[in-house]
Motif scaffolding. Structure first.
Motif, short mmCIF file in Angstrom:
data_model
loop_
_atom_site.label_atom_id
_atom_site.label_comp_id
_atom_site.label_asym_id
_atom_site.label_seq_id
_atom_site.Cartn_x
_atom_site.Cartn_y
_atom_site.Cartn_z
N UNK A 141 -6.18 8.24 3.13
CA UNK A 141 -4.74 8.33 2.83
C UNK A 141 -4.46 7.43 1.63
N UNK A 142 -4.08 8.07 0.49
CA UNK A 142 -3.90 7.32 -0.75
C UNK A 142 -2.55 7.55 -1.42
N UNK A 143 -1.69 8.35 -0.83
CA UNK A 143 -0.39 8.63 -1.44
C UNK A 143 0.69 8.61 -0.36
N UNK A 144 1.94 8.57 -0.78
CA UNK A 144 3.05 8.60 0.17
C UNK A 144 3.04 9.90 0.95
N UNK A 225 -1.90 -0.36 -1.32
CA UNK A 225 -0.55 -0.02 -1.78
C UNK A 225 -0.49 1.47 -2.06
N UNK A 226 0.53 2.13 -1.49
CA UNK A 226 0.70 3.56 -1.74
C UNK A 226 1.76 3.84 -2.78
N UNK A 227 2.75 2.93 -2.91
CA UNK A 227 3.83 3.17 -3.87
C UNK A 227 4.61 1.90 -4.09
N UNK A 228 5.22 1.78 -5.27
CA UNK A 228 6.18 0.72 -5.55
C UNK A 228 7.55 1.34 -5.74
#
Length: 328
Positions: A141-144, A225-228
């Motif tokens: 799992x690497x994205x929102x 971290x997936x997103x800022x």
């Protein structure tokens, strides 16, 4: 919270920092002890900010400046402690924006009036929030979107932690769940660090918090971290895509901390504290220390901080209404 607003904040901060060396001097003797009260556990980004500024304020502002962590209610306990303190400059609130803006729309009643019960002094630091996941979530799992798909497939583990009920981090995570139609359960902690500990321990899937809270564990491979949250990729995290890039433009948001005194604080005390804070935030060692926590200094004039808070309140008002949240 737009790109234009971010540039406005940065430009204003730079101009005021340049003028920090001209902070006015006053004849009033410094108090023996001043307290900076903040509403979150030691070890987080707001705690770091408070302690670095406190070091610089002594002995010019007060002979001793101490930091007190009054945790609970998403920062409201700290705000209430300052609201009821004498307005003599000896008790200072350092707070994120949520207890002074967002909580107006997520709680039916606050024990204070953010506009009437406090005197704005100066901004402190600004930063992006991040969505981070721990070992409970598969490494694939690497994205929102992949995280949300995993949550829907694993509803018993679909949860996230934040620094407190009603915090900006709580609301960002809750809004992400609502926008995507995902049942994301919120777990409130008294600060981001306790939430992070549970996530690393495998008891919590994700945490939303200031980016700097995660980075030592990101570098150690314990957290991803997936997103800022910023409207564009952060200065310190250019390889991490934003929420907006991943389909959630409404969640483009920049967090900040600010310093406040109780209402009716004398103008000369406000000016003296403002000058001390601006000098502290212009110090290279403080700038470097904030950078290690993925933050940038945010010195402002008192009137500018008041305007920023007004704009922040309007931002949350629109978003809360758009998403249909009701006060608790």
């Amino acid at each position: 919270m737009t790109i234009d607003r971010r540039r406005f904040i940065q430009a204003s901060a730079a101009a005021l920092a340049a003028a920090a060396g001209a902070a006015p001097a006053f004849g009033q003797a410094p108090p023996e002890t001043a307290r900076i009260i903040l509403g979150f556990a030691p070890g987080g980004t707001i705690d770091l900010t408070g302690r670095r500024v406190a070091d610089k304020l002594q002995p010019s502002y007060a002979k001793a400046v101490v930091v007190e962590n009054r945790t609970g209610a998403g920062g409201q306990i700290a705000a209430q402690a300052v609201r009821t303190a004498a307005p003599d400059g000896a008790t200072v609130l350092l707070t994120p924006t949520s207890p002074m803006s967002l909580h107006l729309f997520t709680y039916k009643k606050l024990p204070y009036d953010p506009a009437a019960d406090f005197t704005p002094v100066s901004g402190a630091a600004m930063f992006d929030y991040s969505l981070a996941v721990g070992p409970m979530v598969p490494s694939s799992v690497r994205s929102v979107q992949e995280f949300l798909a995993w949550c829907k497939a694993n509803p018993n583990n679909a949860n996230f932690g934040s620094a407190g009920q009603g915090s900006a981090a709580h609301f960002i995570g809750a809004a992400l769940g609502r926008m995507s139609g995902t049942d994301l359960r919120h777990v409130a902690f008294r600060g981001s660090q306790p939430a992070l500990a549970d996530m690393i321990g495998g008891q919590l899937a994700a945490v939303v918090g200031p980016t700097g809270e995660f980075m030592s564990n990101v570098k150690a491979g314990k957290v991803r971290l997936l997103a800022t949250s910023g409207p564009r990729r952060g200065r310190f995290t250019p390889d991490t895509p934003t929420m907006a890039e991943q389909g959630f433009k409404e969640l483009a948001y920049i967090g900040w901390f600010g310093f406040f005194l109780p209402a009716q604080a004398p103008a000369d005390v406000v000016q003296r504290l403002n000058g001390g804070i601006r000098q502290a935030l212009a110090s290279q060692d403080v700038v470097d220390s904030l950078a290690t926590a993925y933050m940038e200094p945010l010195p402002t004039a008192p009137a500018q901080l008041a305007q920023m808070l007004k704009t922040e309140t309007e931002f949350w008002s629109r978003l809360v209404k758009t998403l249909g949240f009701s006060p608790e």
